[in-house]
Design an enzyme around this catalytic site. Sequence first.
Site, PDB file in Angstrom:
ATOM      1  N   PHE A  23       0.875  -1.181   0.000  1.00  0.00           N
ATOM      2  CA  PHE A  23       0.000   0.000   0.000  1.00  0.00           C
ATOM      3  C   PHE A  23       0.901   1.216   0.000  1.00  0.00           C
ATOM      4  O   PHE A  23       1.601   1.486   0.964  1.00  0.00           O
ATOM      5  CB  PHE A  23      -0.940   0.065   1.211  1.00  0.00           C
ATOM      6  CG  PHE A  23      -1.792   1.319   1.153  1.00  0.00           C
ATOM      7  CD1 PHE A  23      -2.980   1.321   0.442  1.00  0.00           C
ATOM      8  CD2 PHE A  23      -1.367   2.503   1.737  1.00  0.00           C
ATOM      9  CE1 PHE A  23      -3.733   2.490   0.327  1.00  0.00           C
ATOM     10  CE2 PHE A  23      -2.118   3.671   1.623  1.00  0.00           C
ATOM     11  CZ  PHE A  23      -3.303   3.665   0.923  1.00  0.00           C
ATOM     12  N   ASP A  47       9.613   2.938   1.458  1.00  0.00           N
ATOM     13  CA  ASP A  47       8.451   3.748   1.806  1.00  0.00           C
ATOM     14  C   ASP A  47       8.283   3.681   3.322  1.00  0.00           C
ATOM     15  O   ASP A  47       7.780   2.699   3.867  1.00  0.00           O
ATOM     16  CB  ASP A  47       7.195   3.232   1.084  1.00  0.00           C
ATOM     17  CG  ASP A  47       5.974   4.115   1.385  1.00  0.00           C
ATOM     18  OD1 ASP A  47       6.040   4.925   2.326  1.00  0.00           O
ATOM     19  OD2 ASP A  47       4.961   3.966   0.677  1.00  0.00           O
ATOM     20  N   LYS A  85       2.880  11.410   6.897  1.00  0.00           N
ATOM     21  CA  LYS A  85       2.198  11.143   8.158  1.00  0.00           C
ATOM     22  C   LYS A  85       2.818  11.895   9.346  1.00  0.00           C
ATOM     23  O   LYS A  85       2.611  13.092   9.467  1.00  0.00           O
ATOM     24  CB  LYS A  85       2.103   9.636   8.379  1.00  0.00           C
ATOM     25  CG  LYS A  85       1.226   8.998   7.274  1.00  0.00           C
ATOM     26  CD  LYS A  85       0.671   7.644   7.568  1.00  0.00           C
ATOM     27  CE  LYS A  85      -0.420   7.296   6.565  1.00  0.00           C
ATOM     28  NZ  LYS A  85      -0.156   6.154   5.721  1.00  0.00           N
TER      29      LYS A  85
END
Length: 406
Positions: free
Chosen positions: A146, A231, A260
């Site tokens: 994801f 990532d 984030k």
Amino acid sequence: MLEQVALHTQDYITLEHHYGAKNYKPLDVVLERGAGVWVWDVEGRRYLDFLSAYSAVNQGHAHPRILQALVQQAQKLPLTSRAFRNTQLPLLAQELCELTHYDKMLPMNSGAEAVETALKLARKWGHLVKGVPQGQQEIIACAGNFQGRTITIISFSDEPQYREGFGPFTPGFVTIPYGDADALEAAITPHTVAFTVEPIQGEGGIILPPDGYLQRVRDICTRHNVLFIADEIQTGLGRTGALFATDHEAVRADIVTLGKALSGGFYPVSAVLADASVMSVLRPGDHGSTFGGNPLAAAVAREALKVLVEEGMIDNSQRMGAYLLAQLRRITSPAIKEVRGRGLFVGVELHPAAGGARRYCEALAAAGILCKETHDHVLRFAPPLIITRSELDYALERVERVLTQL
Ligand SMILES: *Cc1c(COP(=O)(O)O)cnc(C)c1O
């Protein structure tokens, strides 16, 4: 002035249901206030946040120092665009690069934009430096990944729902099984420019690769002159008990994406890190973003990084994560298939016969613990990194009750 009528949980749900696109299915709690590890709903009920906005609030809700940086910069100058320079971006660039030991950073807003940026950077590097013919650059990704929701990123997703109805897709991607270094080596061709991977798959269900995987990835990428893109949007900035999840194997990626928690949850801020040998393929006009690197974002990110380090949150994640994992493993419940994780990034996989994780999340919310299932059978526990042992005990008591009694 119009009198504001007090709205209740059901009123907000009805409004959102009526006017909002239904691309999410949130739990039916309407949150209004947060402080540290706690949030309160509009009925005044208090919950311990065991999700941290998918790790965007690692520093805890409404951290006072980040709040102050936000307010101060908002009063002075929120946005310049990159047409002009500002006083915050250069300092964020310096502080982020010094903290992470990369030469260069490129600021964006959302995580998906950071991933897109990393992919563009790798393609351009592949052509200019590696010499892959223009338009033939290949990037390898992993099953179960994801990395965001743009058309290019879903082009290498293998989750049917993320793709269904959204084609045609961006070419140039190959997917291989996660955690399988031999599959990586076998998939590399002379046109491969990069391998993009989450050091631990978050949305995929808190999937840890086998020990030594990241070291083998590093070695394979180096030998084949392929860029290793980590990532770290969810795993980075202390979530797993280290600054980066790749640190656990003492591995350094060529490109890192962050997002984030880079803003402590106050504002969308993301960044791409790389050394000059890679980042220098970009020239003025190649890539950009109106809001990327704006002074408000940069001021917030600077303070979010400072509190993470100065308040010992990375260390706390490591210690409290070990405690959480150990205590969860002591719970005996026929519903539990496996407990796994690293730092405060923990997944409890339930047996399919347990009837799905969603109803456990609903029961936990009713008990005052907010978390969210990932995929159908995994409960993800990822509290803010400031959590204390007694707060974990508070949560564990309720988690045990729900897991053994539902
Ligand atoms: C959340 C996430 C993204 C996407 O970030 P957005 O800010 O939602 O676009 C990318 N990669 C990983 C690993 C993530 O967890």
